[in-house]
Design a protein around this motif. Sequence first.
Motif, PDB file in Angstrom:
ATOM      1  N   THR A   1      11.346   9.320   0.863  1.00 36.33           N
ATOM      2  CA  THR A   1      10.865   9.692   0.390  1.00 36.33           C
ATOM      3  C   THR A   1      11.221  11.496  -1.156  1.00 36.33           C
ATOM      4  OG1 THR A   1      11.178  12.214   1.631  1.00 36.33           O
ATOM      5  CG2 THR A   1       9.423  10.784   2.704  1.00 36.33           C
ATOM      6  N   GLY A   2      10.462  11.389  -1.271  1.00 35.72           N
ATOM      7  CA  GLY A   2      11.350  13.184  -2.367  1.00 35.72           C
ATOM      8  C   GLY A   2      12.360  14.027  -1.882  1.00 35.72           C
ATOM      9  N   PRO A   3      13.324  13.702  -2.915  1.00 33.96           N
ATOM     10  CA  PRO A   3      13.991  14.821  -1.990  1.00 33.96           C
ATOM     11  C   PRO A   3      13.211  16.142  -0.931  1.00 33.96           C
ATOM     12  CG  PRO A   3      14.550  14.313  -4.212  1.00 33.96           C
ATOM     13  CD  PRO A   3      13.353  14.102  -4.016  1.00 33.96           C
ATOM     14  N   GLY A   4      14.073  16.045  -0.607  1.00 33.11           N
ATOM     15  CA  GLY A   4      13.820  16.902   0.683  1.00 33.11           C
ATOM     16  C   GLY A   4      12.476  17.502   1.645  1.00 33.11           C
ATOM     17  N   GLN A   5      11.997  15.600   1.328  1.00 32.31           N
ATOM     18  CA  GLN A   5      10.900  15.792   1.627  1.00 32.31           C
ATOM     19  C   GLN A   5      10.348  15.121   3.390  1.00 32.31           C
ATOM     20  OE1 GLN A   5       7.850  17.415   0.184  1.00 32.31           O
ATOM     21  NE2 GLN A   5       9.626  17.901  -1.127  1.00 32.31           N
TER      22      GLN A   5
ATOM     23  N   HIS B   1      -1.551  13.849   2.244  1.00 33.02           N
ATOM     24  CA  HIS B   1      -0.401  15.069   2.594  1.00 33.02           C
ATOM     25  C   HIS B   1       0.360  14.816   1.301  1.00 33.02           C
ATOM     26  CE1 HIS B   1       3.535  16.486   3.431  1.00 33.02           C
ATOM     27  NE2 HIS B   1       3.786  15.452   2.951  1.00 33.02           N
ATOM     28  N   LEU B   2       0.056  13.200   0.651  1.00 33.04           N
ATOM     29  CA  LEU B   2       1.450  13.635  -0.745  1.00 33.04           C
ATOM     30  C   LEU B   2       0.096  14.109  -1.636  1.00 33.04           C
ATOM     31  CD1 LEU B   2       2.679  10.011  -0.647  1.00 33.04           C
ATOM     32  CD2 LEU B   2       3.655  11.687  -0.177  1.00 33.04           C
TER      33      LEU B   2
ATOM     34  N   LEU C   1      -3.209   6.116   9.065  1.00 37.41           N
ATOM     35  CA  LEU C   1      -1.952   6.033   8.804  1.00 37.41           C
ATOM     36  C   LEU C   1      -1.820   6.126   7.210  1.00 37.41           C
ATOM     37  CD1 LEU C   1       1.186   6.284   8.688  1.00 37.41           C
ATOM     38  CD2 LEU C   1       1.554   3.968   8.240  1.00 37.41           C
ATOM     39  N   LEU C   2      -2.527   5.360   6.398  1.00 42.54           N
ATOM     40  CA  LEU C   2      -2.128   5.523   4.982  1.00 42.54           C
ATOM     41  C   LEU C   2      -3.391   6.778   4.280  1.00 42.54           C
ATOM     42  CD1 LEU C   2      -2.021   1.508   4.839  1.00 42.54           C
ATOM     43  CD2 LEU C   2      -0.747   3.577   3.381  1.00 42.54           C
ATOM     44  N   SER C   3      -4.506   7.592   5.330  1.00 47.14           N
ATOM     45  CA  SER C   3      -5.360   7.998   5.299  1.00 47.14           C
ATOM     46  C   SER C   3      -4.849   9.420   4.940  1.00 47.14           C
ATOM     47  CB  SER C   3      -6.436   8.240   5.510  1.00 47.14           C
ATOM     48  OG  SER C   3      -7.292   9.200   5.581  1.00 47.14           O
TER      49      SER C   3
ATOM     50  N   GLN D   1       0.727  -1.246  -0.208  1.00 43.95           N
ATOM     51  CA  GLN D   1      -0.203  -0.158   0.515  1.00 43.95           C
ATOM     52  C   GLN D   1       1.047   1.220  -0.242  1.00 43.95           C
ATOM     53  OE1 GLN D   1      -2.044  -1.288   3.429  1.00 43.95           O
ATOM     54  NE2 GLN D   1      -3.848  -1.623   2.497  1.00 43.95           N
ATOM     55  N   LEU D   2       1.710   0.799   0.914  1.00 49.67           N
ATOM     56  CA  LEU D   2       2.298   2.262   0.755  1.00 49.67           C
ATOM     57  C   LEU D   2       3.728   2.466  -0.517  1.00 49.67           C
ATOM     58  CD1 LEU D   2       4.061   2.078   4.250  1.00 49.67           C
ATOM     59  CD2 LEU D   2       3.221   3.876   3.489  1.00 49.67           C
ATOM     60  N   ALA D   3       3.980   1.234  -1.143  1.00 49.13           N
ATOM     61  CA  ALA D   3       5.026   1.721  -2.081  1.00 49.13           C
ATOM     62  C   ALA D   3       3.724   1.706  -3.541  1.00 49.13           C
ATOM     63  CB  ALA D   3       4.926   0.265  -2.493  1.00 49.13           C
ATOM     64  N   ALA D   4       2.134   1.769  -3.315  1.00 49.51           N
ATOM     65  CA  ALA D   4       1.424   2.222  -4.672  1.00 49.51           C
ATOM     66  C   ALA D   4       0.820   3.592  -4.550  1.00 49.51           C
ATOM     67  CB  ALA D   4      -0.349   2.160  -4.390  1.00 49.51           C
ATOM     68  N   LEU D   5       1.914   4.835  -2.541  1.00 44.59           N
ATOM     69  CA  LEU D   5       1.484   6.343  -3.304  1.00 44.59           C
ATOM     70  C   LEU D   5       2.196   6.624  -3.784  1.00 44.59           C
ATOM     71  CD1 LEU D   5       0.395   6.417   0.629  1.00 44.59           C
ATOM     72  CD2 LEU D   5      -0.583   6.656  -0.790  1.00 44.59           C
ATOM     73  N   PRO D   6       2.805   8.139  -4.220  1.00 39.19           N
ATOM     74  CA  PRO D   6       3.576   9.124  -5.186  1.00 39.19           C
ATOM     75  C   PRO D   6       4.684   9.334  -4.730  1.00 39.19           C
ATOM     76  CG  PRO D   6       1.341  10.451  -4.699  1.00 39.19           C
ATOM     77  CD  PRO D   6       1.336   8.431  -4.838  1.00 39.19           C
TER      78      PRO D   6
END
Length: 367
Positions: free
Chosen positions: A310-314, A363-364, A356-358, A289-294
């Motif tokens: 996460t993405g750079p600096g995120q 946020h993402l 957590l996922l919600s 589920q986490l891997a499916a998040l952008p």
Amino acid sequence: MTELRDQVDTQVHRWVRPDITSLAAYPVPDSKGLLKLDAMENPYGWPDALTAEWQGVLADAQVNRYPHPEAPGVKAALRTVMNIDPHWDILLGNGSDELIQLIAMAVSGADRTILAPEPSFVMYRMIARYLGMDYVGVPLTAEFELDLELMLSRIEREQPAVVFLAQPNNPTGNLWGDEKLRRIIEAAPGLVVMDEAYTAFTEADYLNWLDDYPNLLIMRTLSKVGLAGLRLGILIGDPAWLEQINKLRLPYNINNLTQLSAQFALEHFDVFEQQTAELTRQRHVLQQQLAALPGLKVYDSQANFLLVRTGPGQAAALHAALRDAGILIKKLDGSHPLLADCVRITVSFESENQQLLSVLERHLHNA
């Protein structure tokens, strides 16, 4: 008060070692009112019937008396649950942290070195510094694999008194492979301690390696299976090693309440095995589920947590957003160069994982 404060500061400066005053204490954030996914704890409570039975056991505790110095009931229960051969000795500590400190104290001395792959459990480095020992951290690869040739060359150069190997590793959650581990143990001139804190969540088990290597000790804990509040660490190995390490253990380090509670829990260990099996199942689900998040990269784990980049600096913003929503995870960004942009998330039961996922999804998608 200002004059007294100045006098105290002067005394501290005079008598406390400079390398100690330069350290920061191990940080433990306030988690009151938060969903706690930062410390790899088992989120499940005990069944009501088991709790009632345990409280009956505690009613007989003689808190006016010192505990048994060797906790024989706990050791006997551990031998049964963990299938520990009688010819290996057991030493108990107030958590694995105390055992790491005792091991380091036993081999400490001028120009003695502790060595470990990095990133790994921070207490290896911290305890080396507490004792004034040299510490050498050997970087893992960018994908957190063990760089065998680099490890072997550093072992040859540094001749470490002890090498710590966490399997699965914290905070990366991965295994490094039996052949690499054997090569390191065979090359090490001193002790090798295999830290199996997360053994309940993996099929990897190195206990029988004690039959192969005279310089190997196995370290385990009950914290991750649901007994973190008891602070019970377990060291297993040849009696000749443990006899020397035991000389440094402070008397009565395992209190009466911990001894009674641990022995009772071990006699009902099937309850905790069911919980850890469910957490292992939830780990697989949460990882997908986490891997499916952008914008997230999730690393494979054999523990009860997941390392996420996460993405750079995120990382800081994601950590703050979750905290604002009442969820505490571990921000690893800034703790080690290889952990840039990383956070660590403890696996919980399904409803907490979904909470957590919600928050993460909102946020993402709004970032």
